[in-house]
Scaffold this motif. Sequence first.
Motif, short mmCIF file in Angstrom:
data_model
loop_
_atom_site.label_atom_id
_atom_site.label_comp_id
_atom_site.label_asym_id
_atom_site.label_seq_id
_atom_site.Cartn_x
_atom_site.Cartn_y
_atom_site.Cartn_z
N ALA A 7 0.88 -1.17 0.00
CA ALA A 7 0.00 0.00 0.00
C ALA A 7 0.91 1.22 0.00
O ALA A 7 1.35 1.68 1.05
N GLY A 8 1.27 1.69 -1.20
CA GLY A 8 2.25 2.75 -1.31
C GLY A 8 3.62 2.26 -0.86
O GLY A 8 4.11 1.25 -1.37
N LEU A 45 10.09 0.45 -0.06
CA LEU A 45 9.25 0.08 1.10
C LEU A 45 9.86 0.65 2.36
O LEU A 45 11.01 0.38 2.68
N PHE A 46 9.08 1.44 3.09
CA PHE A 46 9.58 2.15 4.26
C PHE A 46 9.12 1.55 5.58
O PHE A 46 9.81 1.65 6.60
N VAL A 47 7.92 0.95 5.59
CA VAL A 47 7.31 0.45 6.83
C VAL A 47 6.59 -0.86 6.50
O VAL A 47 6.07 -1.02 5.39
N ALA A 48 6.54 -1.79 7.46
CA ALA A 48 5.75 -3.02 7.30
C ALA A 48 4.67 -3.09 8.37
O ALA A 48 4.85 -2.59 9.49
N ALA A 179 -8.29 -2.96 13.33
CA ALA A 179 -6.87 -2.87 13.71
C ALA A 179 -5.98 -2.66 12.49
O ALA A 179 -5.04 -1.86 12.54
N LEU A 180 -6.25 -3.35 11.40
CA LEU A 180 -5.41 -3.20 10.21
C LEU A 180 -5.52 -1.78 9.66
O LEU A 180 -4.50 -1.17 9.31
N ASP A 181 -6.72 -1.25 9.59
CA ASP A 181 -6.89 0.12 9.11
C ASP A 181 -6.14 1.10 10.01
O ASP A 181 -5.49 2.03 9.53
N GLY A 182 -6.23 0.87 11.33
CA GLY A 182 -5.52 1.74 12.26
C GLY A 182 -4.02 1.64 12.11
O GLY A 182 -3.30 2.65 12.19
N ALA A 183 -3.53 0.42 11.88
CA ALA A 183 -2.09 0.22 11.69
C ALA A 183 -1.62 0.86 10.39
O ALA A 183 -0.53 1.45 10.32
N LEU A 184 -2.43 0.75 9.34
CA LEU A 184 -2.06 1.35 8.06
C LEU A 184 -2.03 2.88 8.16
O LEU A 184 -1.16 3.53 7.57
N GLU A 185 -2.97 3.44 8.91
CA GLU A 185 -2.96 4.89 9.11
C GLU A 185 -1.67 5.32 9.81
O GLU A 185 -1.03 6.31 9.41
N LEU A 186 -1.28 4.59 10.83
CA LEU A 186 -0.04 4.89 11.55
C LEU A 186 1.17 4.68 10.64
O LEU A 186 2.12 5.49 10.64
N ALA A 187 1.14 3.60 9.86
CA ALA A 187 2.26 3.31 8.96
C ALA A 187 2.44 4.41 7.92
O ALA A 187 3.57 4.79 7.59
N GLN A 188 1.33 4.92 7.39
CA GLN A 188 1.44 5.97 6.38
C GLN A 188 2.01 7.25 6.97
O GLN A 188 2.75 7.98 6.28
N LYS A 189 1.70 7.54 8.22
CA LYS A 189 2.29 8.71 8.88
C LYS A 189 3.81 8.56 8.97
O LYS A 189 4.56 9.51 8.75
#
Length: 251
Positions: A7-8, A45-48, A179-189
């Motif tokens: 995802a990006g 890829l910056f974050v997993a 939880a996944l949506d929340g983690a992806l939001e944090l990952a994108q930040k």
Amino acid sequence: MVLTETAGNVLVITLNRPAARNAATAQMALDMARILDEFEADDELFVAVLTGAGETFCSGMDLKAFLRGERPSIPGRGFLALTEAPPSKPIIAAVEGYALAGGFETMLACDLVVAAETAKFGIPEVKRGLVAAAGGLVTLPERTHRAVAVEMALTGDIYPAEFGQRNGFVNRITGAGEALDGALELAQKIAANGPLAVRVSKQIITESADWPSADKFSRQRVLSDPVFESSDAKEGAAAFAEKRDPQWTGR
């Protein structure tokens, strides 16, 4: 048994044995080793984000496979190739349902944890005559109070998400199924920031715990000075001055 998608600049890793509550096998550990190596090597890829399919993060080691002599670990890398040698890049656990035993220890090997309000945590190894040797006894005391770690390890009890947040090993709690949506939001930040700066910041936080107090700033400079001299540092300053988004290269 382990799936990936992007995802990006974020890699999503999914433990995929939902019928077995994502209990870990030797093959899953091999899959994870390959995936994590590829993640480290990919400059895009910056974050997993690590999650589990279905309604469980990971219930730990597959005990039936254990009885056949199988262990879901890689020498030198640990349970699911993660607990003893996490990647240099940030990794976030997105937890739905149970994160137990090796699953909980895999979660602890992640830098950040986003858990659904219905998530459950525990290291119940003692109930099976085992010990939480994948991080429950050495990593958990670093993430919470010693007394909390001792209670969890010696009782083998299961604890709710709120307990994890109150005791420091859960960062954020979401609604069930989010939880996944929340983690992806944090990952994108995180992924929006300079990847070199993020990686070195994680390295300093991780390694400085063992540095003598008198040497902390001198040792930090060895790692931080190259960041200040990097192309990304110049790009970050230029983007700020020009009121635009930075274009990071990780160099």
